[in-house]
Design an enzyme around this catalytic site. Structure first.
Site, PDB file in Angstrom:
ATOM      1  N   ARG A 157       2.631   6.916   4.248  1.00 22.34           N
ATOM      2  CA  ARG A 157       3.231   7.609   3.096  1.00 22.34           C
ATOM      3  C   ARG A 157       2.167   8.338   2.280  1.00 22.34           C
ATOM      4  NH1 ARG A 157       8.248   6.030   1.314  1.00 22.34           N
ATOM      5  NH2 ARG A 157       8.068   7.868   0.005  1.00 22.34           N
ATOM      6  N   HIS A 158       0.896   7.960   2.478  1.00 20.40           N
ATOM      7  CA  HIS A 158      -0.176   8.585   1.675  1.00 20.40           C
ATOM      8  C   HIS A 158      -0.524   9.942   2.278  1.00 20.40           C
ATOM      9  CE1 HIS A 158      -0.637   5.206  -0.983  1.00 20.40           C
ATOM     10  NE2 HIS A 158      -0.523   4.421   0.074  1.00 20.40           N
ATOM     11  N   ARG A 159      -0.160  10.991   1.552  1.00 20.71           N
ATOM     12  CA  ARG A 159      -0.154  12.344   2.113  1.00 20.71           C
ATOM     13  C   ARG A 159      -1.519  12.986   2.251  1.00 20.71           C
ATOM     14  NH1 ARG A 159       4.568  13.370  -2.074  1.00 20.71           N
ATOM     15  NH2 ARG A 159       3.428  11.620  -2.977  1.00 20.71           N
ATOM     16  N   ARG A 202      -2.490  -0.381  -2.609  1.00 16.28           N
ATOM     17  CA  ARG A 202      -2.222  -1.272  -1.478  1.00 16.28           C
ATOM     18  C   ARG A 202      -3.048  -2.552  -1.451  1.00 16.28           C
ATOM     19  NH1 ARG A 202       2.653   0.634   0.044  1.00 16.28           N
ATOM     20  NH2 ARG A 202       2.600   2.877   0.410  1.00 16.28           N
TER      21      ARG A 202
HETATM   22  C1  LIG Z   1       4.422  -1.984  -3.934  1.00 15.79           C
HETATM   23  C2  LIG Z   1       4.986  -0.712  -3.381  1.00 15.79           C
HETATM   24  C3  LIG Z   1       6.325  -0.629  -3.095  1.00 15.79           C
HETATM   25  C4  LIG Z   1       6.866   0.567  -2.571  1.00 15.79           C
HETATM   26  N1  LIG Z   1       8.194   0.614  -2.284  1.00 15.79           N
HETATM   27  C5  LIG Z   1       8.734   1.760  -1.797  1.00 15.79           C
HETATM   28  C6  LIG Z   1      10.132   1.851  -1.490  1.00 15.79           C
HETATM   29  O1  LIG Z   1      10.879   0.904  -1.645  1.00 15.79           O
HETATM   30  N2  LIG Z   1      10.605   3.018  -0.988  1.00 15.79           N
HETATM   31  C7  LIG Z   1       9.807   4.111  -0.810  1.00 15.79           C
HETATM   32  O2  LIG Z   1      10.297   5.151  -0.365  1.00 15.79           O
HETATM   33  N3  LIG Z   1       8.493   4.047  -1.073  1.00 15.79           N
HETATM   34  C8  LIG Z   1       7.938   2.911  -1.570  1.00 15.79           C
HETATM   35  N4  LIG Z   1       6.588   2.859  -1.830  1.00 15.79           N
HETATM   36  C9  LIG Z   1       5.764   4.032  -1.536  1.00 15.79           C
HETATM   37  C10 LIG Z   1       5.431   4.845  -2.795  1.00 15.79           C
HETATM   38  O3  LIG Z   1       6.612   5.288  -3.432  1.00 15.79           O
HETATM   39  C11 LIG Z   1       4.558   6.072  -2.429  1.00 15.79           C
HETATM   40  O4  LIG Z   1       5.285   6.952  -1.604  1.00 15.79           O
HETATM   41  C12 LIG Z   1       3.300   5.687  -1.682  1.00 15.79           C
HETATM   42  O5  LIG Z   1       2.678   4.604  -2.303  1.00 15.79           O
HETATM   43  C13 LIG Z   1       2.358   6.904  -1.620  1.00 15.79           C
HETATM   44  O6  LIG Z   1       1.572   6.977  -2.781  1.00 15.79           O
HETATM   45  P1  LIG Z   1       1.558   8.175  -3.793  1.00 15.79           P
HETATM   46  O7  LIG Z   1       2.911   8.474  -4.316  1.00 15.79           O
HETATM   47  O8  LIG Z   1       0.518   7.894  -4.819  1.00 15.79           O
HETATM   48  O9  LIG Z   1       1.198   9.461  -2.925  1.00 15.79           O
HETATM   49  P2  LIG Z   1      -0.043   9.932  -2.067  1.00 15.79           P
HETATM   50  O10 LIG Z   1       0.538  10.666  -0.943  1.00 15.79           O
HETATM   51  O11 LIG Z   1      -0.988   8.804  -1.786  1.00 15.79           O
HETATM   52  O12 LIG Z   1      -0.722  10.999  -2.997  1.00 15.79           O
HETATM   53  C14 LIG Z   1      -1.720  10.669  -3.988  1.00 15.79           C
HETATM   54  C15 LIG Z   1      -1.373  11.321  -5.302  1.00 15.79           C
HETATM   55  O13 LIG Z   1      -1.305  12.746  -5.111  1.00 15.79           O
HETATM   56  C16 LIG Z   1      -0.268  13.276  -5.966  1.00 15.79           C
HETATM   57  N5  LIG Z   1       0.746  13.912  -5.106  1.00 15.79           N
HETATM   58  C17 LIG Z   1       0.791  13.897  -3.743  1.00 15.79           C
HETATM   59  N6  LIG Z   1       1.820  14.634  -3.297  1.00 15.79           N
HETATM   60  C18 LIG Z   1       2.452  15.117  -4.394  1.00 15.79           C
HETATM   61  C19 LIG Z   1       3.600  15.921  -4.586  1.00 15.79           C
HETATM   62  N7  LIG Z   1       4.330  16.395  -3.571  1.00 15.79           N
HETATM   63  N8  LIG Z   1       3.951  16.219  -5.848  1.00 15.79           N
HETATM   64  C20 LIG Z   1       3.253  15.767  -6.898  1.00 15.79           C
HETATM   65  N9  LIG Z   1       2.150  14.967  -6.807  1.00 15.79           N
HETATM   66  C21 LIG Z   1       1.773  14.657  -5.561  1.00 15.79           C
HETATM   67  C22 LIG Z   1       0.321  12.093  -6.747  1.00 15.79           C
HETATM   68  O14 LIG Z   1      -0.348  12.000  -7.989  1.00 15.79           O
HETATM   69  C23 LIG Z   1      -0.010  10.918  -5.860  1.00 15.79           C
HETATM   70  O15 LIG Z   1      -0.080   9.685  -6.568  1.00 15.79           O
HETATM   71  C24 LIG Z   1       6.026   1.698  -2.345  1.00 15.79           C
HETATM   72  C25 LIG Z   1       4.670   1.591  -2.652  1.00 15.79           C
HETATM   73  C26 LIG Z   1       4.133   0.422  -3.152  1.00 15.79           C
HETATM   74  C27 LIG Z   1       2.653   0.355  -3.440  1.00 15.79           C
END
Ligand SMILES: Cc1cc2nc3c(=O)[nH]c(=O)nc-3n(C[C@H](O)[C@H](O)[C@H](O)COP(=O)(O)OP(=O)(O)OC[C@H]3O[C@@H](n4cnc5c(N)ncnc54)[C@H](O)[C@@H]3O)c2cc1C
Length: 247
Positions: free
Chosen positions: A88-90, A203
């Protein structure tokens, strides 16, 4: 599960410091030796100067310089569930072992029941294991034995069904639909030091699921060897903070 550092930027902290000094120097950083670039930074030795500058950058949220050094990790034997979470980390790049081309036709289903090919969660074996959202806490031995028996029977049966479908000529890319989400996968992933801290924020946190937390802790241990000043500072001052690198 196993995590190895495959490849990483040489002298990552020299890169971080050079990039940061570039922002505040009148002269061109490319014309200076690293020692000259760091001349005005507090510290007796170049190591102390790096600590001063990196600590200052992290304290002040100046994270851009940490995007330059990159590391590539090889991860062996995580579940498809864990893989779905980390991907999920883009800003991380991935290569994931394909189930279309790797067929598990020679695996013995009895071995699968004993832990081969499918990750066994601790809650299927350890009565004292307390998972997230688990009501009631620890369980007795008898309950965990029942869990283990159901888990083993289920993964064994799914592999038997998978192999039977292959024998019936079903392509592996379709037969794999019956395999459990705990099926093991190998993966290669690359990320920069800033992203590594972000992944760890999300994580390695207490509310993350046990498997991805275990993997992230292993990645962090390797990061500390690769980029020691940054990740020791991170561990001591930033890990588990509420105010994360990105929301
Ligand atoms: C404990 C836990 C439970 C979770 N449960 C669920 C769940 O039930 N269902 C689910 O779908 N996901 C779940 N997730 C996943 C979570 O919602 C995120 O998708 C995932 O952790 C990726 O991290 P991030 O959003 O920081 O994005 P990353 O891809 O790691 O990007 C890093 C940062 O870049 C910025 N960024 C990246 N892309 C964009 C964009 N398009 N627009 C704006 N800013 C952006 C944001 O500031 C983001 O924080 C869970 C995560 C955790 C840690």
């Amino acid at each position: 599960m196993e995590v190895q550092l495959l490849e990483a930027t040489d002298d990552p902290e020299e890169v971080i410091c050079s990039a940061a000094r570039n922002d505040y120097m009148e002269e061109f950083v490319g014309d200076k030796s690293f020692e000259e670039t760091m001349e005005s930074i507090e510290g007796e030795t170049i190591g102390e100067k790096k600590e001063t500058l990196i600590g200052h950058l992290l304290d002040h949220g100046h994270f851009g310089p940490f995007e330059h050094p990159q590391a590539t990790f090889a991860v062996k034997g995580i579940s498809r569930s864990c893989m779905a979470q980390i991907t999920r980390h883009r800003h991380v790049s991935f290569d994931v072992q394909s189930m279309r081309y790797v067929s598990f036709d020679d695996v013995d289903p009895e071995d699968v029941a004993e832990g081969e090919m499918v990750v066994t969660p601790p809650s299927a074996e350890d009565p004292d294991w307390i998972g997230r959202n688990q009501e009631g806490g620890a369980v007795d031995e008898e309950t965990v034995e029942k869990r283990k028996a159901i888990f083993q029977e289920s993964v064994k049966r799914s592999v038997e069904d998978y192999q039977e479908l292959l024998e019936l000529g079903m392509p592996p890319e379709d037969a794999r639909f019956v395999l459990p989400i705990g099926t093991e996968v190998n993966m290669v992933m690359s990320m920069n030091a800033r992203m590594l801290m972000h992944v760890a924020d999300m994580r390695a946190a207490a509310d993350a699921q046990w498997e991805i937390r275990e993997m992230t802790e292993k990645v962090l241990d390797l990061a500390k060897e690769w980029c020691p000043v940054t990740f020791e500072y991170y561990e001591e001052n930033m890990k588990n903070r509420k105010n994360r690198l990105a929301p």
